[in-house]
Design an enzyme around this catalytic site. Sequence first.
Site, PDB file in Angstrom:
ATOM      1  N   TYR A   1      27.150   7.790  31.223  1.00  0.00           N
ATOM      2  CA  TYR A   1      27.385   6.624  31.365  1.00  0.00           C
ATOM      3  C   TYR A   1      27.850   5.236  30.131  1.00  0.00           C
ATOM      4  O   TYR A   1      27.090   6.442  29.126  1.00  0.00           O
ATOM      5  CB  TYR A   1      26.145   4.709  31.884  1.00  0.00           C
ATOM      6  CG  TYR A   1      25.537   5.372  32.992  1.00  0.00           C
ATOM      7  CD1 TYR A   1      26.128   5.394  33.711  1.00  0.00           C
ATOM      8  CD2 TYR A   1      23.802   6.727  33.264  1.00  0.00           C
ATOM      9  CE1 TYR A   1      25.367   5.182  35.121  1.00  0.00           C
ATOM     10  CE2 TYR A   1      23.484   6.849  34.092  1.00  0.00           C
ATOM     11  CZ  TYR A   1      24.482   5.791  35.150  1.00  0.00           C
ATOM     12  OH  TYR A   1      23.998   6.243  36.535  1.00  0.00           O
TER      13      TYR A   1
ATOM     14  N   LYS B   1      -8.975   8.517  24.040  1.00  0.00           N
ATOM     15  CA  LYS B   1      -8.882   7.192  24.691  1.00  0.00           C
ATOM     16  C   LYS B   1      -7.175   8.277  24.948  1.00  0.00           C
ATOM     17  O   LYS B   1      -6.550   8.450  24.377  1.00  0.00           O
ATOM     18  CB  LYS B   1      -8.582   6.744  23.457  1.00  0.00           C
ATOM     19  CG  LYS B   1      -7.816   6.397  22.064  1.00  0.00           C
ATOM     20  CD  LYS B   1      -7.816   5.874  21.700  1.00  0.00           C
ATOM     21  CE  LYS B   1      -6.887   5.903  19.777  1.00  0.00           C
ATOM     22  NZ  LYS B   1      -7.488   5.564  18.721  1.00  0.00           N
TER      23      LYS B   1
HETATM   24  C1  LIG Z   1      -7.910   5.809  16.831  1.00  0.00           C
HETATM   25  C2  LIG Z   1      -8.735   5.863  16.640  1.00  0.00           C
HETATM   26  C3  LIG Z   1      -9.059   7.213  15.472  1.00  0.00           C
HETATM   27  C4  LIG Z   1      -8.752   8.090  15.934  1.00  0.00           C
HETATM   28  O1  LIG Z   1      -7.613   7.884  14.978  1.00  0.00           O
HETATM   29  P1  LIG Z   1      -6.460   9.108  14.372  1.00  0.00           P
HETATM   30  O2  LIG Z   1      -5.552   9.022  13.630  1.00  0.00           O
HETATM   31  O3  LIG Z   1      -5.496  10.115  15.805  1.00  0.00           O
HETATM   32  O4  LIG Z   1      -7.073  10.271  14.314  1.00  0.00           O
HETATM   33  C5  LIG Z   1     -10.977   7.164  15.350  1.00  0.00           C
HETATM   34  N1  LIG Z   1     -10.724   5.574  15.158  1.00  0.00           N
HETATM   35  C6  LIG Z   1     -10.721   4.574  15.966  1.00  0.00           C
HETATM   36  C7  LIG Z   1     -11.043   3.797  15.552  1.00  0.00           C
HETATM   37  C8  LIG Z   1      -8.981   4.619  16.520  1.00  0.00           C
HETATM   38  O5  LIG Z   1      -8.873   3.322  17.227  1.00  0.00           O
END
Ligand SMILES: *Cc1c(COP(=O)(O)O)cnc(C)c1O
Length: 394
Positions: free
Chosen positions: A271, A44
Amino acid sequence: MNFDSTSFPLRPAWTEIDLGRLRNNLRLIRRDLPKHVRLLAVVKDEAYGHGALDVARIALEEGAWGFGLSTLEEAMALRDAGITEPLLLLGERQEAELPWCVEHDLTICVNEPHAVRKLAQIAAAHGKRVPVHVKIHTGMSRYGVRWDEALPLLEQIVAEKSLLLEGVMTHFAQSDETDKTFANLQFSRYREVLHALEQRKIPVKLRHTCNSGGFLDLPQAHLDMVRVGILLYGVFPSSVCRRISGIEPVMSVKARIAAIQKLKPGEVVGYGMRYAATSERRIAILPIGYGDGFPRVRNQGGALIRGKRAPLIGGIAMDALMVDITDIPEAQMWDEAVIMGRQGNEEITVHDMAKLKNSVSYDVLTNWRLRLRRKSVNGKSAPAKVEVETAAAK
Ligand SMILES: *Cc1c(COP(=O)(O)O)cnc(C)c1O
């Protein structure tokens, strides 16, 4: 916009994605998992900023079963690129998205009765039997149906001829801390649901609960599949998780020295004039700033140049930051500076950046902006060694 990076000069600030390290991380993870446990590679948010397509292709070569995604757009991009493996959308779907999911064989989580009915109708209209996953909320109070109210929904799915209950999952609120009390409570609630299904002789092909933290620290919860994200990218979810040796960070952020200035005592930098020299200094300007995702710090952090640490001075700007190179006299215009990653024996880790940002490693990885173009390296290394094992694990 679709620049061809081979014909367009790379800006002197970029993210570097080491696909060789990604491949090696995948092999180490695959090797650590019992053969029957599937690997869902979580890609994702552009594979946590690493580029979903590159990551997906390598993950498939290294034995991933499918991919975890968050949005319809992310899933469609993989389908568009010709990836036919299972794509599991982890969040909640709006009704308008359901026909797309059925048409393009995207696997979704359905967590309430109305969605089940709708999806079943659409699946029937397409003449398909659509696999679905149910997310059991076991204490995190995010997505999913409560563990103590899940059974009617599961039975409803089983009763729908156009649906197949493929997966039952949960998600841990805290899997990467030393104290596993809450994770264990969540897992026992989840097992109550599995037990109820067993009693009713309802088969479930994919029982899955573990993210990276769970994969590392909760082997009893691996079941049929683990959903690994951040560890693929070479970053441990916390400092107390079990270590797999050889896991290495895939992403680096780099820039080249774009100007050098000499300061006389009393002269100021940047800045707000947040830094004033107390002696003669030599400083380098790096063309990367908060507009690229660097935390908006003052006189904190730094970069690596010629294998040495150059402390950041003054406040950072949208497009530039300044570092002190007085102690690196060999530094020259257009030298490569490492903003995040390794150079020589020095390293600025993702966790170091997270501290600067007052945040977590996940936030650091995903928040480098896309105007830092991604340069992939070591993408061609041929699959070797453990290929036979991973093929067997599929
Ligand atoms: C993002 C996600 C993961 C992966 O998590 P990590 O800690 O990056 O391994 C697994 N399960 C769900 C439901 C997620 O949303």
